[in-house]
Design a protein around this motif. Structure first.
Motif, PDB file in Angstrom:
ATOM      1  N   ILE A  30       2.070 -22.066   5.236  1.00 37.05           N
ATOM      2  CA  ILE A  30       1.074 -21.070   5.256  1.00 37.05           C
ATOM      3  C   ILE A  30       1.694 -19.762   4.567  1.00 37.05           C
ATOM      4  O   ILE A  30       0.763 -18.976   3.877  1.00 37.05           O
ATOM      5  CB  ILE A  30       0.618 -20.634   6.710  1.00 37.05           C
ATOM      6  CG1 ILE A  30      -0.741 -19.863   6.230  1.00 37.05           C
ATOM      7  CG2 ILE A  30       1.529 -20.393   7.602  1.00 37.05           C
ATOM      8  CD1 ILE A  30      -1.926 -20.701   5.784  1.00 37.05           C
ATOM      9  N   THR A  31       2.881 -19.487   4.841  1.00 34.66           N
ATOM     10  CA  THR A  31       3.398 -18.409   4.327  1.00 34.66           C
ATOM     11  C   THR A  31       3.561 -18.193   2.819  1.00 34.66           C
ATOM     12  O   THR A  31       3.196 -17.366   2.135  1.00 34.66           O
ATOM     13  CB  THR A  31       5.019 -17.947   4.875  1.00 34.66           C
ATOM     14  OG1 THR A  31       4.766 -17.946   6.293  1.00 34.66           O
ATOM     15  CG2 THR A  31       5.404 -16.598   4.641  1.00 34.66           C
ATOM     16  N   GLU A  50       6.865 -26.519  -3.557  1.00 33.84           N
ATOM     17  CA  GLU A  50       7.025 -27.226  -2.179  1.00 33.84           C
ATOM     18  C   GLU A  50       7.786 -28.387  -2.388  1.00 33.84           C
ATOM     19  O   GLU A  50       7.529 -29.571  -2.957  1.00 33.84           O
ATOM     20  CB  GLU A  50       5.715 -27.292  -1.474  1.00 33.84           C
ATOM     21  CG  GLU A  50       5.727 -28.115  -0.397  1.00 33.84           C
ATOM     22  CD  GLU A  50       6.511 -27.733   0.578  1.00 33.84           C
ATOM     23  OE1 GLU A  50       6.624 -26.648   1.177  1.00 33.84           O
ATOM     24  OE2 GLU A  50       7.185 -28.838   1.194  1.00 33.84           O
ATOM     25  N   GLN A  51       8.591 -28.718  -1.523  1.00 38.46           N
ATOM     26  CA  GLN A  51       9.596 -30.018  -1.554  1.00 38.46           C
ATOM     27  C   GLN A  51       8.682 -31.469  -1.229  1.00 38.46           C
ATOM     28  O   GLN A  51       9.035 -32.123  -1.340  1.00 38.46           O
ATOM     29  CB  GLN A  51      10.926 -29.755  -0.854  1.00 38.46           C
ATOM     30  CG  GLN A  51      10.675 -29.681   0.646  1.00 38.46           C
ATOM     31  CD  GLN A  51      12.118 -29.651   1.340  1.00 38.46           C
ATOM     32  OE1 GLN A  51      13.188 -29.394   0.638  1.00 38.46           O
ATOM     33  NE2 GLN A  51      11.829 -29.056   2.565  1.00 38.46           N
ATOM     34  N   THR A  58       6.286 -26.612   9.263  1.00 37.54           N
ATOM     35  CA  THR A  58       5.981 -25.848  10.239  1.00 37.54           C
ATOM     36  C   THR A  58       4.386 -26.025  10.480  1.00 37.54           C
ATOM     37  O   THR A  58       3.747 -26.114  11.444  1.00 37.54           O
ATOM     38  CB  THR A  58       6.554 -24.525  10.661  1.00 37.54           C
ATOM     39  OG1 THR A  58       7.865 -24.688  10.377  1.00 37.54           O
ATOM     40  CG2 THR A  58       6.279 -24.286  12.108  1.00 37.54           C
ATOM     41  N   SER A  59       3.878 -25.711   9.151  1.00 36.93           N
ATOM     42  CA  SER A  59       2.341 -25.248   9.224  1.00 36.93           C
ATOM     43  C   SER A  59       1.397 -26.384   9.359  1.00 36.93           C
ATOM     44  O   SER A  59       0.267 -26.092   9.348  1.00 36.93           O
ATOM     45  CB  SER A  59       2.134 -24.474   7.876  1.00 36.93           C
ATOM     46  OG  SER A  59       2.808 -23.318   7.841  1.00 36.93           O
ATOM     47  N   SER A  63       0.273 -24.781  17.309  1.00 38.47           N
ATOM     48  CA  SER A  63      -0.615 -25.118  18.350  1.00 38.47           C
ATOM     49  C   SER A  63      -2.272 -24.851  17.719  1.00 38.47           C
ATOM     50  O   SER A  63      -2.949 -24.933  18.655  1.00 38.47           O
ATOM     51  CB  SER A  63      -0.242 -23.994  19.548  1.00 38.47           C
ATOM     52  OG  SER A  63       0.847 -24.339  20.264  1.00 38.47           O
ATOM     53  N   LEU A  65      -3.403 -22.267  16.747  1.00 37.53           N
ATOM     54  CA  LEU A  65      -4.436 -21.216  17.379  1.00 37.53           C
ATOM     55  C   LEU A  65      -4.356 -20.057  16.530  1.00 37.53           C
ATOM     56  O   LEU A  65      -3.124 -19.676  15.923  1.00 37.53           O
ATOM     57  CB  LEU A  65      -3.820 -20.723  18.805  1.00 37.53           C
ATOM     58  CG  LEU A  65      -4.037 -21.923  19.917  1.00 37.53           C
ATOM     59  CD1 LEU A  65      -3.470 -21.257  21.365  1.00 37.53           C
ATOM     60  CD2 LEU A  65      -5.539 -22.074  20.087  1.00 37.53           C
ATOM     61  N   VAL A 195      13.472 -27.129  -4.898  1.00 37.81           N
ATOM     62  CA  VAL A 195      14.463 -26.146  -5.268  1.00 37.81           C
ATOM     63  C   VAL A 195      15.880 -26.684  -4.996  1.00 37.81           C
ATOM     64  O   VAL A 195      16.124 -26.821  -3.846  1.00 37.81           O
ATOM     65  CB  VAL A 195      14.302 -24.593  -5.048  1.00 37.81           C
ATOM     66  CG1 VAL A 195      15.464 -23.937  -5.023  1.00 37.81           C
ATOM     67  CG2 VAL A 195      13.110 -24.162  -5.344  1.00 37.81           C
ATOM     68  N   PRO A 232      11.711 -22.524   8.368  1.00 35.47           N
ATOM     69  CA  PRO A 232      12.951 -23.053   9.226  1.00 35.47           C
ATOM     70  C   PRO A 232      14.215 -23.232   7.986  1.00 35.47           C
ATOM     71  O   PRO A 232      15.566 -23.436   8.704  1.00 35.47           O
ATOM     72  CB  PRO A 232      12.525 -24.381   9.788  1.00 35.47           C
ATOM     73  CG  PRO A 232      11.344 -24.380  10.002  1.00 35.47           C
ATOM     74  CD  PRO A 232      10.505 -23.497   8.748  1.00 35.47           C
ATOM     75  N   LEU A 377       1.386 -18.052  11.988  1.00 37.25           N
ATOM     76  CA  LEU A 377       0.031 -18.718  11.093  1.00 37.25           C
ATOM     77  C   LEU A 377      -0.792 -17.490  11.068  1.00 37.25           C
ATOM     78  O   LEU A 377      -1.537 -17.102  10.259  1.00 37.25           O
ATOM     79  CB  LEU A 377      -0.345 -19.896  11.813  1.00 37.25           C
ATOM     80  CG  LEU A 377      -1.346 -20.567  11.030  1.00 37.25           C
ATOM     81  CD1 LEU A 377      -0.766 -21.423  10.212  1.00 37.25           C
ATOM     82  CD2 LEU A 377      -2.290 -21.479  12.099  1.00 37.25           C
ATOM     83  N   THR A 378      -1.134 -17.076  12.543  1.00 39.17           N
ATOM     84  CA  THR A 378      -2.226 -15.858  12.720  1.00 39.17           C
ATOM     85  C   THR A 378      -2.063 -14.592  11.511  1.00 39.17           C
ATOM     86  O   THR A 378      -3.236 -14.212  11.060  1.00 39.17           O
ATOM     87  CB  THR A 378      -2.343 -15.424  13.982  1.00 39.17           C
ATOM     88  OG1 THR A 378      -2.364 -16.438  14.812  1.00 39.17           O
ATOM     89  CG2 THR A 378      -3.527 -14.444  14.275  1.00 39.17           C
TER      90      THR A 378
END
Ligand code: FAD
Length: 547
Positions: A30-31, A50-51, A58-59, A63, A65, A195, A232, A377-378
């Motif tokens: 998401i970032t 994106e690999q 993580t995205s 949870s 929310l 990368v 991560p 995420l929020t």
């Protein structure tokens, strides 16, 4: 731009390497997706790599929310709650199909770590920080009122509680929608592109050496500015820039378990404090399912090795059973687990993992690479804007170009989120002969882009059929995911786009070949690739891993 008709496919490697970009974003969670969207909207020539699949880190295991951050109130972090409440409001408006209001019940039992008076005070501050513009204001409830809302809650010791509002979101689809919006604004987004090392020129990071994970080709993308948004994996990329760079992350592992909702009996999202350690956690509704989470423990291994352990599962089930004693959940009830790492920024002062700050930092490495770490995420949209502010000021310093105005990322809807009358769309689906559950499913996942799914279904009778006998999704949705949502593998479709992976009892393993066959026609796969896809999907589930 009309996002309803725009197609998105992954950018092939030669299209990335042909000419220099202004900005290379590494990481399609998401970032990274948020940064690429913001930058492309400001007119920067943007490449995102994106690999794996979008949101494969993580995205897609959060949870789910989009929350004001009730627990940050306890830490006294009012600024974070204020910002998160604002972002919740923005996301509810730009992606109403993916981010939806969710009522929460917060029960309090005698002796709980959070007593009733503290909850009541917290609720007022929570609504105040949302400037009383949350979906609805909270309501404090006595024992009887609470049991009317949640009859299966443990009655013994119950003293009361609150009904309050936050939002639930489809994290993986929000990431995909954000990346697609970036593509619509001109960004090139290449999934399954890793990368392998950074390209240095004049002592500065000015690009990266890439490998196409699916095809094996390699190439170099040149970019004036490189942003590390690898969650991560942040420290790994930083060490490509400087092998001696100090670690800035203290990742913690978070696990959820998925069970059938009728086994728990919860009607709402329920906020609980674990009887084992007093941590706040949730029992959350997801259609007919409930997911329970999360754990929060330190993790020192590689991000790709993170797994739910027996202890994690027992901890979550025991915590839920303490609040829903009739459920008597056991490991037999667990349909799936998902485990991931919170890319938290190290804070040596924090004694326990749950105390580690959720805020983000933006750093510049020794050779100019910008790293964004932490956050959630929020707040991704606000974080992205902050990063792109740095990028445009770097570009100004490099070649004197004017600094563009901030991007209206808070006003332009994400694909599928355009304001439209939903009823005519529902009727159009029914007129096609689709089952009511299928129409609901299509609207929930695709929003106004349901019209595009219907067009596919209209053209081919076989595409109106369900993919799986126990799930409402239809074959046209697979085609849509491939043609417009950058899906490249069976797992991209079954796990992150359509969620059949954990919404069916057999993890959709039985239909993986059918899905691969439909994808093969779209992506011109031969029989070998079909067989590899099916084998990879099955093998992941046999290892107990969500593919
Ligand atoms: P990621 O999603 O991990 O993306 C990083 C990407 O970089 C990965 O996809 C990876 O494949 C890619 N990458 C890595 N190395 C390379 C390379 N060399 N080349 C190319 N690509 C590379 N936040 C909330 O707001 N609400 C919640 O309810 C919530 N719940 C959570 C629950 C759990 C259990 C966890 C773990 C987190 C939760 N969070 C929540 C936090 C939130 O999910 C994360 O902050 C967010 O998803 C991080 O996104 P990201 O893009 O930074 O990282």
């Amino acid at each position: 731009m009309d996002t309803r008709t725009a197609t998105s496919r992954r950018a092939p490697l030669p299209s990335l390497t042909a000419e220099p970009a202004d900005l290379l974003v590494v990481g399609g969670g998401i970032t990274g997706a948020g940064i690429a969207r913001d930058a492309a909207m400001r007119g920067l020539r943007t490449v995102l790599v994106e690999q794996g699949d979008l949101a494969s880190g993580t995205s897609s295991i959060s949870s789910r929310l989009v929350h004001g951050g009730l627990r940050y109130l306890e830490q006294g972090n009012l600024r974070l709650v204020f910002e998160a409440s604002h972002e919740r409001r923005v996301l509810l408006s730009i992606a109403p199909h993916l981010v939806r209001p969710l009522p929460f019940v917060f029960p309090v039992h005698k002796g709980d770590r959070v007593p009733l008076w503290k909850l009541a005070a917290g609720m007022w501050i929570y609504d105040l920080l949302a400037m009383f513009r949350n979906v609805r204001r909270h309501r404090l409830l006595g024992k009887r009122g609470l049991l009317r809302l949640e009859p299966m809650l443990r009655e013994r010791g119950l003293v009361g509680g609150a009904l309050y509002y936050d939002a639930q979101c489809d994290d993986a689809r929000l990431t995909v929608a954000t990346a697609r919006s970036a593509v619509h604004h001109g960004a090139r987004v290449a999934t399954y592109t890793c990368v392998e090392s950074l390209a240095l020129a004049d002592g500065r990071v000015q690009g990266a050496h890439l490998r196409d994970v699916l095809g094996g080709e390699t190439g170099t993308v040149r970019a004036r500015v490189v942003v590390n948004a690898t969650g991560p994996w942040t420290d790994g990329l930083r060490r490509m820039e400087d092998p001696h760079a100090a670690a800035i992350l203290r990742p913690t592992k978070g696990v959820h378990v998925v069970v059938r909702r009728d086994r728990v009996g919860n009607r709402h999202a329920v906020t609980i404090t674990s009887p084992m350690d007093g941590r706040v956690m949730f029992v959350l509704p997801w259609g007919d399912l409930a997911y329970i989470g999360t754990t929060d423990t330190d993790w020192e291994g590689r991000p790709e090795d993170v797994r739910a352990t027996h202890e994690d599962i027992v901890y979550l089930l025991r915590s839920a059973n303490a609040y829903f004693p009739h459920a008597r959940l056991t490991e037999e009830d667990v349909l799936a687990t998902w485990a991931g790492l919170r890319p938290l920024v190290a804070d040596p002062g924090a004694a326990e993992a749950s105390d580690v700050s959720r805020e983000h930092v933006i750093l510049r490495g020794s050779h100019g690479m910008i790293t964004i770490a932490g956050g959630k995420l929020t707040t991704y949209r606000a974080m992205a804007a902050e990063v792109v502010d740095r990028v445009v000021s770097d570009l100004h310093a490099v070649d004197g170009r004017p600094v563009p105005a901030p991007a209206p990322t808070d006003r332009e809807p994400l694909p599928g989120g355009e304001t439209a009358e939903i009823e005519p769309l529902r009727q159009a689906g029914m007129d096609l002969g689709l089952a009511a559950a299928t129409v609901d499913h299509v609207l929930r996942l695709f929003g106004t882009e349901a019209a595009a799914v219907y067009n596919l279904a209209r053209g081919d009778q076989s595409w109106r059929r369900p993919i799986h006998p126990a799930h409402p999704a239809v074959v046209a949705e697979i085609v849509h995911c491939v043609r417009r949502e950058l899906a490249e593998t069976v797992a991209d479709v079954l796990t992150r786009r359509l969620h059949l992976s954990y919404e069916t009892a057999d993890h959709a393993v039985a239909v993986s070949e059918k899905v691969a066959t439909v994808m093969a026609r779209e992506l011109r796969w031969g029989p070998d690739r079909v067989a590899r896809e099916v084998a990879a999907y099955r093998a992941a589930w046999e290892r107990g891993q969500v593919p």
